[in-house]
Design an enzyme around this catalytic site. Structure first.
Site, PDB file in Angstrom:
ATOM      1  CB  CYS A  98      34.457  36.308  47.871  1.00  0.00           C
ATOM      2  SG  CYS A  98      34.933  37.795  46.968  1.00  0.00           S
ATOM      3  NE  ARG A 132      34.255  45.499  43.884  1.00  0.00           N
ATOM      4  CZ  ARG A 132      34.843  45.160  45.041  1.00  0.00           C
ATOM      5  NH1 ARG A 132      35.755  45.933  45.586  1.00  0.00           N
ATOM      6  NH2 ARG A 132      34.526  44.038  45.658  1.00  0.00           N
ATOM      7  CG  HIS A 198      29.918  36.105  45.856  1.00  0.00           C
ATOM      8  ND1 HIS A 198      30.037  36.005  47.219  1.00  0.00           N
ATOM      9  CD2 HIS A 198      30.882  36.960  45.465  1.00  0.00           C
ATOM     10  CE1 HIS A 198      31.026  36.785  47.627  1.00  0.00           C
ATOM     11  NE2 HIS A 198      31.570  37.368  46.581  1.00  0.00           N
TER      12      HIS A 198
HETATM   13  N1  GLN Z   1      36.989  42.495  49.890  1.00  0.00           N
HETATM   14  C1  GLN Z   1      37.382  41.530  48.967  1.00  0.00           C
HETATM   15  C2  GLN Z   1      37.676  42.060  47.562  1.00  0.00           C
HETATM   16  O1  GLN Z   1      37.031  42.972  47.084  1.00  0.00           O
HETATM   17  C3  GLN Z   1      36.324  40.440  48.967  1.00  0.00           C
HETATM   18  C4  GLN Z   1      34.989  40.896  48.426  1.00  0.00           C
HETATM   19  C5  GLN Z   1      33.932  39.831  48.472  1.00  0.00           C
HETATM   20  O2  GLN Z   1      33.909  38.963  49.357  1.00  0.00           O
HETATM   21  N2  GLN Z   1      33.002  39.925  47.534  1.00  0.00           N
HETATM   22  O3  GLN Z   1      38.592  41.540  46.940  1.00  0.00           O
END
Ligand code: GLN
Length: 249
Positions: A98, A132, A198
């Site tokens: 990520c 998101r 994750h």
């Molecule tokens: N900050 C990054 C995004 O939101 C990565 C987030 C994360 O590692 N979960 O794209």
């Protein structure tokens, strides 16, 4: 068969204090235990801001992190980029999850208009999207001529697009993946792997863990065929994740 002649596998955990959300540190525990169960040893060097990066590790790991933490480590990572790139060229495994995946690419444009530089180890670029991308993910992944499903959980605003210098880690069966549009997730170039998954990634995907460990052992000069383990708990967790994602086969 694993062999007692194999020396320790050395892993460099980059920025464990900053890049460690969604229990991504659990990926290290999986590497450690899967080697131990075969009579092999993992040595972990935790490397933070300002620390020198060891050049002789077989595995390098960057976990997930929020934008704030990515900005905090980006400049420092640029200082470490040359030895890290050299290690990758020499055959070391690099795994980024990520936020770590985004930093392995060329750059990440954040929602507030900042350009966070990456190290360009993966030919990918990331921009922030309007929403998101969240939820369970199921992928079909082919590595080393073998195809398996890989499961995980994603939560990112970044939209990552691949250039010609790498290939997707997997094809999506469920989930949003790199950008919610092209049906792909993650990126691979030689032994460098980036993914949004994750969970952490490896406990539910023992095949992927062993594939990466096999590469690391090969780089360590001990190409061993890893003995099969009793993975029924891991496979049960994998199946639950598939069911939750609505993709059980
Ligand atoms: N900050 C990054 C995004 O939101 C990565 C987030 C994360 O590692 N979960 O794209």
């Amino acid at each position: 068969m694993s062999t007692a002649a194999a020396g320790p596998v050395r892993l460099c955990h980059l920025y464990p204090d900053h890049l460690n959300i969604y229990a991504d540190r659990g990926n290290i525990a999986v590497f450690q235990r899967r080697l131990e169960w075969r009579g092999l040893v993992l040595e972990v060097a935790e490397v933070g801001l300002g620390d020198p990066i060891p050049a002789d590790c077989h595995l390098y790991y960057l976990g997930g992190g929020q934008d704030r933490d990515q900005k905090l480590v980006a400049e420092d990572l640029a200082q470490k980029a040359d030895p890290l790139r050299q290690a990758a060229v020499d055959g070391a495994v690099v795994l980024g999850v990520c936020g770590g995946y985004q930093l392995l690419g060329h750059c990440y444009a954040t929602a507030d208009g900042q350009m966070v530089p990456g190290i360009g180890l993966l030919d990918v670029e990331t921009t922030t999207g309007p929403s998101r991308l969240i939820g369970d993910v199921v992928l079909e992944v082919t590595l080393g001529g073998h195809t398996h499903t890989v499961v995980g959980y994603e939560n990112h605003a970044g939209r990552t697009h691949l250039g010609g210098g790498c290939t997707p880690l997997g094809r999506l069966r469920r989930g949003h993946g790199n950008n919610g549009a092209d049906g792909c997730e993650g990126a691979v170039a030689a032994r460098t792997v980036g993914t949004y998954l994750h969970g952490p990634l490896l406990p539910k995907n023992p095949w992927l863990a062993d594939t990466l460990l096999g590469w690391a052992l090969d780089h360590a000069g001990c190409p061993v065929e890893l003995a099969p383990l009793d993975d029924h708990l891991e496979q049960a967790a994998h199946a639950v994740a598939q069911t939750r994602a609505g993709q059980k086969r």
